[in-house]
Design a protein around this motif. Structure first.
Motif, PDB file in Angstrom:
ATOM      1  N   SER A 104     -20.752   4.482 -15.370  1.00 37.72           N
ATOM      2  CA  SER A 104     -20.284   5.837 -15.082  1.00 37.72           C
ATOM      3  C   SER A 104     -20.337   6.743 -16.311  1.00 37.72           C
ATOM      4  O   SER A 104     -20.196   7.960 -16.181  1.00 37.72           O
ATOM      5  CB  SER A 104     -18.856   5.808 -14.518  1.00 37.72           C
ATOM      6  OG  SER A 104     -17.924   5.262 -15.424  1.00 37.72           O
ATOM      7  N   TYR A 105     -20.565   6.176 -17.493  1.00 36.37           N
ATOM      8  CA  TYR A 105     -20.713   7.011 -18.691  1.00 36.37           C
ATOM      9  C   TYR A 105     -21.854   8.009 -18.555  1.00 36.37           C
ATOM     10  O   TYR A 105     -21.853   9.065 -19.188  1.00 36.37           O
ATOM     11  CB  TYR A 105     -21.004   6.134 -19.915  1.00 36.37           C
ATOM     12  CG  TYR A 105     -19.933   5.142 -20.260  1.00 36.37           C
ATOM     13  CD1 TYR A 105     -18.795   5.531 -20.956  1.00 36.37           C
ATOM     14  CD2 TYR A 105     -20.065   3.798 -19.911  1.00 36.37           C
ATOM     15  CE1 TYR A 105     -17.803   4.612 -21.284  1.00 36.37           C
ATOM     16  CE2 TYR A 105     -19.087   2.873 -20.233  1.00 36.37           C
ATOM     17  CZ  TYR A 105     -17.957   3.282 -20.924  1.00 36.37           C
ATOM     18  OH  TYR A 105     -16.986   2.364 -21.238  1.00 36.37           O
ATOM     19  N   THR A 112     -16.393  11.881 -17.329  1.00 34.35           N
ATOM     20  CA  THR A 112     -17.055  10.673 -17.817  1.00 34.35           C
ATOM     21  C   THR A 112     -17.897  10.897 -19.066  1.00 34.35           C
ATOM     22  O   THR A 112     -18.156   9.963 -19.814  1.00 34.35           O
ATOM     23  CB  THR A 112     -17.984  10.093 -16.739  1.00 34.35           C
ATOM     24  OG1 THR A 112     -19.030  11.041 -16.456  1.00 34.35           O
ATOM     25  CG2 THR A 112     -17.225   9.792 -15.464  1.00 34.35           C
ATOM     26  N   LYS A 392     -13.079   8.729 -18.785  1.00 38.25           N
ATOM     27  CA  LYS A 392     -13.708   7.435 -19.021  1.00 38.25           C
ATOM     28  C   LYS A 392     -13.596   7.029 -20.480  1.00 38.25           C
ATOM     29  O   LYS A 392     -13.372   5.849 -20.800  1.00 38.25           O
ATOM     30  CB  LYS A 392     -15.176   7.472 -18.583  1.00 38.25           C
ATOM     31  CG  LYS A 392     -15.882   6.122 -18.681  1.00 38.25           C
ATOM     32  CD  LYS A 392     -15.197   5.074 -17.816  1.00 38.25           C
ATOM     33  CE  LYS A 392     -15.797   3.698 -18.022  1.00 38.25           C
ATOM     34  NZ  LYS A 392     -15.015   2.644 -17.348  1.00 38.25           N
ATOM     35  N   GLY A 500     -15.911   1.759 -12.615  1.00 43.02           N
ATOM     36  CA  GLY A 500     -16.074   2.970 -13.400  1.00 43.02           C
ATOM     37  C   GLY A 500     -15.067   4.039 -13.017  1.00 43.02           C
ATOM     38  O   GLY A 500     -14.120   3.798 -12.257  1.00 43.02           O
ATOM     39  N   TYR A 519     -10.412  11.897  -9.704  1.00 41.22           N
ATOM     40  CA  TYR A 519     -11.243  10.787 -10.160  1.00 41.22           C
ATOM     41  C   TYR A 519     -10.729   9.490  -9.571  1.00 41.22           C
ATOM     42  O   TYR A 519      -9.518   9.240  -9.539  1.00 41.22           O
ATOM     43  CB  TYR A 519     -11.297  10.721 -11.688  1.00 41.22           C
ATOM     44  CG  TYR A 519     -12.261  11.734 -12.258  1.00 41.22           C
ATOM     45  CD1 TYR A 519     -13.576  11.396 -12.538  1.00 41.22           C
ATOM     46  CD2 TYR A 519     -11.863  13.058 -12.450  1.00 41.22           C
ATOM     47  CE1 TYR A 519     -14.474  12.338 -13.014  1.00 41.22           C
ATOM     48  CE2 TYR A 519     -12.751  14.007 -12.922  1.00 41.22           C
ATOM     49  CZ  TYR A 519     -14.059  13.642 -13.211  1.00 41.22           C
ATOM     50  OH  TYR A 519     -14.952  14.579 -13.669  1.00 41.22           O
TER      51      TYR A 519
END
Length: 568
Positions: A104-105, A112, A392, A500, A519
């Motif tokens: 998910s980065y 993220t 994230k 994620g 999120y």
């Protein structure tokens, strides 16, 4: 001398970047396997004058193009996209429908990914793992989406995987969406001032206003159109004068091949249709109009036969405008082709989602209201506030005070709107039932990054446990964006198989901007690469994550070398 050292010794030129990218590709084999091809893109993001509705305004261009270039790929391709931000403000691209498996980065939303600062660049490392279909990318920060910067993404099946229809004679991207004549900065300032936006000024087809877009066809041949509604708020109806449209794919799922006179696409949605140029040789209208609006906006393009005997004449054909039942019935008719292959050779129907017990039910209700005299939008009464650090990164580096897992309720409670950074906590491998409840008089559209979900039911009125009796538990379509009609509900099933931090948002962009998003934190305490990739070495760091370390070079399994070019 190693390629890495060689590239570091080169001067700061395109050659150095090319060598760096080649080294990066070689290092990527460790993760993706040598059999998965690599495709490289270098994109220059700039402002430029555009005239889509006949008025000069500032648009976001990619390599000088509006809309941006298409991405053509094949299942499991690795996409290496180096984005140079030459705007005077930070910038991010997100990839609507690309699942970013275990990563998910790379999702490209602020929760993220740190924005790309002005004058800097960042290389996205994407793999279209186990996906096919039609999607699009767009700028996710602020109100950039109202300025352009979007384009189509197509993921073809691998050569040995059968597709349930013959190869078309042509395969075209068609980006439709409502549009304002005002610059995005003016629109954003209105929202920041606590006001609602006015009704849009027009509709674009591939970045062009009325009569500006065209498609050329040859008589007797069949063509594929990949249509995406990249607009800001309105559901749209698409049709071609005197031609029938056969739906074949929706956001990565091959569908039963149902034929329609026109098709609704709600904001954020994508689909593929086939049509055959089987009419007398002349020009025909391509028509797009808004749905469920008091004022109906309409635009046209031209379908031009190669042996055309003449131009279009008369008014464009009418289509549905405010009829909700028509749209609801069409949506219910969109089903999965159970016998067709998806990205793998096994049939799409081999995953029997209807036999899996749900582990949790989450009801999400959208609402609108005022907070401190300013317009806000909410989910379960929580209006999302962007934190100072991507969620994230805060999770990865265990930075406290950025968010609280479980900061939004599983159910609406009917209270007034309040501000918070809403994060819904969920366990890896859970199987969720999510019910979107819409008590307002508008059509709502919801998108979940990182996933496809099964749209098992939708109807008017209030959802109750008895509503499950009408669910489609056999061949519901799997997609990533779904509509909820006014005073109605929509239910989805989703298997949380992708660890994620994933954005769940309204695709009605003013509502997203003013808080209608959250999120979904899909969590496991496992540290195995089989569950989630580590933070990329080239990840940008911002907010409270500045000064943290990603990974040492020796531990880097992906594009370590790209960090060289990211800071030049």
């Amino acid at each position: 001398m190693s390629l890495l050292v060689f590239s570091l010794m080169l001067p700061k030129t395109p050659l150095r970047l090319s060598v760096a990218l080649f080294c990066a590709a070689v290092s990527l084999f460790a993760i993706a396997g040598a059999e998965d091809p690599y495709k490289f893109f270098s994109w220059n993001i700039t402002y430029g004058d555009i005239y889509p509705l006949g008025v000069r305004q500032t648009g976001i261009l990619i390599n000088g193009q509006f809309p941006g270039p298409d991405i053509h790929s094949v299942t499991n391709d690795n996409l290496i996209i180096n984005v140079f931000n030459n705007l005077n403000e930070s910038f991010l691209l997100s990839w609507n429908g690309i699942q970013q498996r275990r990563n998910s980065y790379e999702d490209g939303v602020f929760g993220t990914t740190c924005p790309i600062p002005p004058g800097k660049n960042f290389t996205y490392i994407l793999q279209v793992k186990d996906q096919i279909g039609s999607f699009y990318y767009f700028p996710s920060l602020g109100f950039h989406k109202a300025a352009g910067g979007f384009g189509g993404i197509r993921i073809l099946s691998r050569p040995r995987i059968p597709v349930p229809f013959p190869d078309p004679a042509g395969d075209y991207t068609v980006l439709i969406g409502d549009w304002y004549k005002s610059n995005h900065t003016v629109l954003q300032a209105q929202l920041d001032g606590g006001k609602k936006l006015p009704f849009p000024d027009g509709i674009l087809i591939n970045g062009r206003g009325p009569g500006g877009a065209s498609l050329n066809v040859e008589q007797g041949k069949t063509y594929r159109l990949r249509i995406s509604n990249v607009g800001l708020q309105n559901s749209l109806n698409f049709r071609i004068q005197s031609h029938r449209l056969t739906l074949v794919e929706v956001e990565g799922t091959h569908t039963l091949q149902t034929t329609y006179s026109s098709i609704d696409l709600h904001v954020g949605q994508s689909c593929s249709v086939l049509f055959t140029a089987d009419q007398p040789a002349q020009d025909y209208y391509i028509v797009v109009n808004t749905r469920f609006t008091n004022t109906v906006l309409t635009t046209t393009g031209i379908l031009r036969y190669s042996n055309s005997a003449g131009p279009v004449s008369g008014p464009p054909p009418g289509g549905p405008t405010i009829q909700i039942d028509w749209s609801l019935n069409q949506a219910r008719s969109i089903r999965t082709n159970l016998t067709a292959s998806g990205p793998r050779p096994n049939p799409q129907g081999s995953y029997h989602y209807g036999l899996i017990n749900t582990t949790r039910t989450i009801r999400l209700a959208n609402s609108a209201g005022q907070v401190s005299g300013k317009q806000r939008y909410a989910i379960n009464s929580v209006s999302f506030v962007q934190p100072d650090t991507p969620l994230k990164l805060a999770d990865t580096f265990k930075i406290g005070g950025v968010f609280r897992p479980g900061s939004i309720s599983d159910n609406p409670y009917g209270g007034g709107i309040y501000l918070d950074t809403s994060v819904l906590n969920a366990d890896y491998r859970a199987f969720l039932e999510i019910v979107f409840e819409n008590d307002e008089d508008i059509v709502q559209s919801w998108h979940l990054d990182g996933y496809s979900f099964f749209v098992v039911g939708m109807d008017g009125g209030q959802w109750t446990a008895a509503s499950r009796n009408g669910y489609n538990l056999r061949d519901a379509v799997s997609r990533c964006t779904t509509q909820v009609y006014p005073k109605s509900w929509t239910a989805i099933y989703v298997a949380l198989d992708n660890v994620g931090m994933w954005n769940l948002r309204s695709e009605y962009w003013a509502r997203q901007y003013l808080g209608q998003q959250l999120y979904l934190r899909v969590y496991t305490d496992s540290t195995s690469l089989r569950d989630e990739f580590p933070i990329p070495k080239n990840a940008l760091l911002c907010g409270r994550a500045v000064g943290r370390s990603t990974r040492p070079l020796s531990d880097q399994n992906s594009l370590s070398i790209i960090q060289v070019s990211n800071h030049e």
